[in-house]
Design a protein around this motif. Sequence first.
Motif, PDB file in Angstrom:
ATOM      1  N   SER A  55       0.746  -1.316   0.062  1.00  0.00           N
ATOM      2  CA  SER A  55       0.433   0.105   0.228  1.00  0.00           C
ATOM      3  C   SER A  55       0.930   1.318   0.219  1.00  0.00           C
ATOM      4  O   SER A  55       1.999   0.823   0.467  1.00  0.00           O
ATOM      5  CB  SER A  55      -1.286  -0.201   1.091  1.00  0.00           C
ATOM      6  OG  SER A  55      -0.237   0.246   2.353  1.00  0.00           O
ATOM      7  N   SER A  56       0.065   2.170  -0.655  1.00  0.00           N
ATOM      8  CA  SER A  56       1.257   3.598  -0.257  1.00  0.00           C
ATOM      9  C   SER A  56      -0.336   4.440  -1.083  1.00  0.00           C
ATOM     10  O   SER A  56      -0.492   4.367  -1.716  1.00  0.00           O
ATOM     11  CB  SER A  56       2.490   3.516  -1.642  1.00  0.00           C
ATOM     12  OG  SER A  56       1.796   3.162  -2.642  1.00  0.00           O
ATOM     13  N   LEU A  57       0.392   5.678  -1.210  1.00  0.00           N
ATOM     14  CA  LEU A  57      -0.288   6.875  -1.748  1.00  0.00           C
ATOM     15  C   LEU A  57      -0.188   6.567  -3.578  1.00  0.00           C
ATOM     16  O   LEU A  57       0.686   5.915  -3.776  1.00  0.00           O
ATOM     17  CB  LEU A  57       0.232   8.271  -1.461  1.00  0.00           C
ATOM     18  CG  LEU A  57       0.825   8.708  -0.104  1.00  0.00           C
ATOM     19  CD1 LEU A  57       1.298  10.182   0.018  1.00  0.00           C
ATOM     20  CD2 LEU A  57      -1.021   8.784  -0.111  1.00  0.00           C
ATOM     21  N   ALA A  58      -1.402   6.311  -3.876  1.00  0.00           N
ATOM     22  CA  ALA A  58      -1.834   6.659  -5.297  1.00  0.00           C
ATOM     23  C   ALA A  58      -1.076   6.846  -6.776  1.00  0.00           C
ATOM     24  O   ALA A  58       0.170   6.317  -7.247  1.00  0.00           O
ATOM     25  CB  ALA A  58      -2.650   6.740  -5.277  1.00  0.00           C
ATOM     26  N   ALA A  59      -0.258   8.310  -5.462  1.00  0.00           N
ATOM     27  CA  ALA A  59       0.913   8.892  -6.775  1.00  0.00           C
ATOM     28  C   ALA A  59       2.133   7.988  -6.737  1.00  0.00           C
ATOM     29  O   ALA A  59       3.242   9.051  -7.281  1.00  0.00           O
ATOM     30  CB  ALA A  59       0.617  10.250  -6.391  1.00  0.00           C
ATOM     31  N   ASP A  60       2.639   7.774  -5.535  1.00  0.00           N
ATOM     32  CA  ASP A  60       3.687   6.772  -5.228  1.00  0.00           C
ATOM     33  C   ASP A  60       3.400   5.242  -6.010  1.00  0.00           C
ATOM     34  O   ASP A  60       5.459   5.287  -5.746  1.00  0.00           O
ATOM     35  CB  ASP A  60       4.143   6.717  -3.452  1.00  0.00           C
ATOM     36  CG  ASP A  60       4.330   7.783  -2.983  1.00  0.00           C
ATOM     37  OD1 ASP A  60       4.211   8.990  -3.848  1.00  0.00           O
ATOM     38  OD2 ASP A  60       4.296   8.184  -1.749  1.00  0.00           O
ATOM     39  N   VAL A  61       2.818   4.699  -6.908  1.00  0.00           N
ATOM     40  CA  VAL A  61       2.684   3.394  -7.176  1.00  0.00           C
ATOM     41  C   VAL A  61       4.384   3.413  -8.454  1.00  0.00           C
ATOM     42  O   VAL A  61       4.854   3.073  -7.836  1.00  0.00           O
ATOM     43  CB  VAL A  61       1.793   3.452  -7.195  1.00  0.00           C
ATOM     44  CG1 VAL A  61       1.396   2.072  -8.319  1.00  0.00           C
ATOM     45  CG2 VAL A  61       0.426   2.759  -6.399  1.00  0.00           C
ATOM     46  N   ASP A  62       3.923   4.092  -8.988  1.00  0.00           N
ATOM     47  CA  ASP A  62       4.682   4.136 -10.365  1.00  0.00           C
ATOM     48  C   ASP A  62       6.269   4.274 -10.001  1.00  0.00           C
ATOM     49  O   ASP A  62       7.326   3.324 -10.374  1.00  0.00           O
ATOM     50  CB  ASP A  62       4.360   5.580 -11.606  1.00  0.00           C
ATOM     51  CG  ASP A  62       3.389   5.188 -12.108  1.00  0.00           C
ATOM     52  OD1 ASP A  62       2.347   4.445 -12.476  1.00  0.00           O
ATOM     53  OD2 ASP A  62       2.313   6.412 -12.703  1.00  0.00           O
ATOM     54  N   THR A  63       6.597   5.564  -8.679  1.00  0.00           N
ATOM     55  CA  THR A  63       7.391   5.153  -8.197  1.00  0.00           C
ATOM     56  C   THR A  63       7.782   3.697  -8.101  1.00  0.00           C
ATOM     57  O   THR A  63       9.250   3.510  -8.089  1.00  0.00           O
ATOM     58  CB  THR A  63       7.829   6.652  -7.448  1.00  0.00           C
ATOM     59  OG1 THR A  63       7.623   7.457  -8.636  1.00  0.00           O
ATOM     60  CG2 THR A  63       9.755   6.575  -7.152  1.00  0.00           C
ATOM     61  N   GLU A  66       8.884   1.156 -10.397  1.00  0.00           N
ATOM     62  CA  GLU A  66      10.162   0.958 -11.030  1.00  0.00           C
ATOM     63  C   GLU A  66      11.185   0.689 -10.296  1.00  0.00           C
ATOM     64  O   GLU A  66      11.904   0.562 -11.278  1.00  0.00           O
ATOM     65  CB  GLU A  66      10.073   2.601 -11.580  1.00  0.00           C
ATOM     66  CG  GLU A  66      11.292   2.550 -12.525  1.00  0.00           C
ATOM     67  CD  GLU A  66      11.428   4.055 -12.735  1.00  0.00           C
ATOM     68  OE1 GLU A  66      12.162   5.089 -13.192  1.00  0.00           O
ATOM     69  OE2 GLU A  66      10.610   4.895 -12.785  1.00  0.00           O
ATOM     70  N   ARG A  67      11.372   1.506  -9.177  1.00  0.00           N
ATOM     71  CA  ARG A  67      12.476   1.338  -8.210  1.00  0.00           C
ATOM     72  C   ARG A  67      12.851  -0.617  -7.491  1.00  0.00           C
ATOM     73  O   ARG A  67      13.433  -0.674  -7.750  1.00  0.00           O
ATOM     74  CB  ARG A  67      12.659   1.814  -6.452  1.00  0.00           C
ATOM     75  CG  ARG A  67      12.760   3.483  -6.805  1.00  0.00           C
ATOM     76  CD  ARG A  67      12.898   4.185  -6.001  1.00  0.00           C
ATOM     77  NE  ARG A  67      12.613   4.995  -6.139  1.00  0.00           N
ATOM     78  CZ  ARG A  67      12.215   6.380  -5.315  1.00  0.00           C
ATOM     79  NH1 ARG A  67      11.890   6.091  -4.225  1.00  0.00           N
ATOM     80  NH2 ARG A  67      12.707   7.534  -5.706  1.00  0.00           N
ATOM     81  N   LEU A  68      11.235  -1.092  -7.559  1.00  0.00           N
ATOM     82  CA  LEU A  68      11.404  -2.362  -6.827  1.00  0.00           C
ATOM     83  C   LEU A  68      11.542  -4.045  -8.695  1.00  0.00           C
ATOM     84  O   LEU A  68      12.743  -4.077  -8.440  1.00  0.00           O
ATOM     85  CB  LEU A  68       9.911  -2.896  -7.110  1.00  0.00           C
ATOM     86  CG  LEU A  68      10.175  -4.487  -6.634  1.00  0.00           C
ATOM     87  CD1 LEU A  68      10.456  -4.756  -5.316  1.00  0.00           C
ATOM     88  CD2 LEU A  68       8.577  -4.787  -6.741  1.00  0.00           C
ATOM     89  N   PHE A  69      11.558  -2.751 -10.100  1.00  0.00           N
ATOM     90  CA  PHE A  69      11.992  -4.034 -11.142  1.00  0.00           C
ATOM     91  C   PHE A  69      12.594  -3.334 -11.183  1.00  0.00           C
ATOM     92  O   PHE A  69      14.126  -4.124 -12.140  1.00  0.00           O
ATOM     93  CB  PHE A  69      10.993  -3.478 -11.849  1.00  0.00           C
ATOM     94  CG  PHE A  69       9.533  -4.618 -11.378  1.00  0.00           C
ATOM     95  CD1 PHE A  69       9.304  -5.835 -11.892  1.00  0.00           C
ATOM     96  CD2 PHE A  69       8.617  -3.470 -12.025  1.00  0.00           C
ATOM     97  CE1 PHE A  69       8.181  -6.616 -12.008  1.00  0.00           C
ATOM     98  CE2 PHE A  69       7.120  -4.183 -11.498  1.00  0.00           C
ATOM     99  CZ  PHE A  69       7.026  -5.059 -11.573  1.00  0.00           C
TER     100      PHE A  69
END
Length: 74
Positions: A55-63, A66-69
């Motif tokens: 879970s995170s703020l919706a705006a942070d999902v892409d970031t 990206e960092r995870l992958f």
Amino acid sequence: MIATTVSRQHARLRVYEAIQSLDLQPHSDAYIAFREAYDEESLHEYSHRVTGELSSLAADVDTILERLFRQQRL
């Protein structure tokens, strides 16, 4: 590696909950830090165990993704 970390966390959780059920209150810094994290999770109704949910703020999902992958080795 992740499975080992999760197993250790579950073991710590079982030990903490056993200590709590005996109504003991150790005074080590590590115990106090664990208790504070556990209480914070309880306050916000978060699971104490790994559920696979992120879970995170919706705006942070892409970031986050990206960092995870970027960290994954192919």
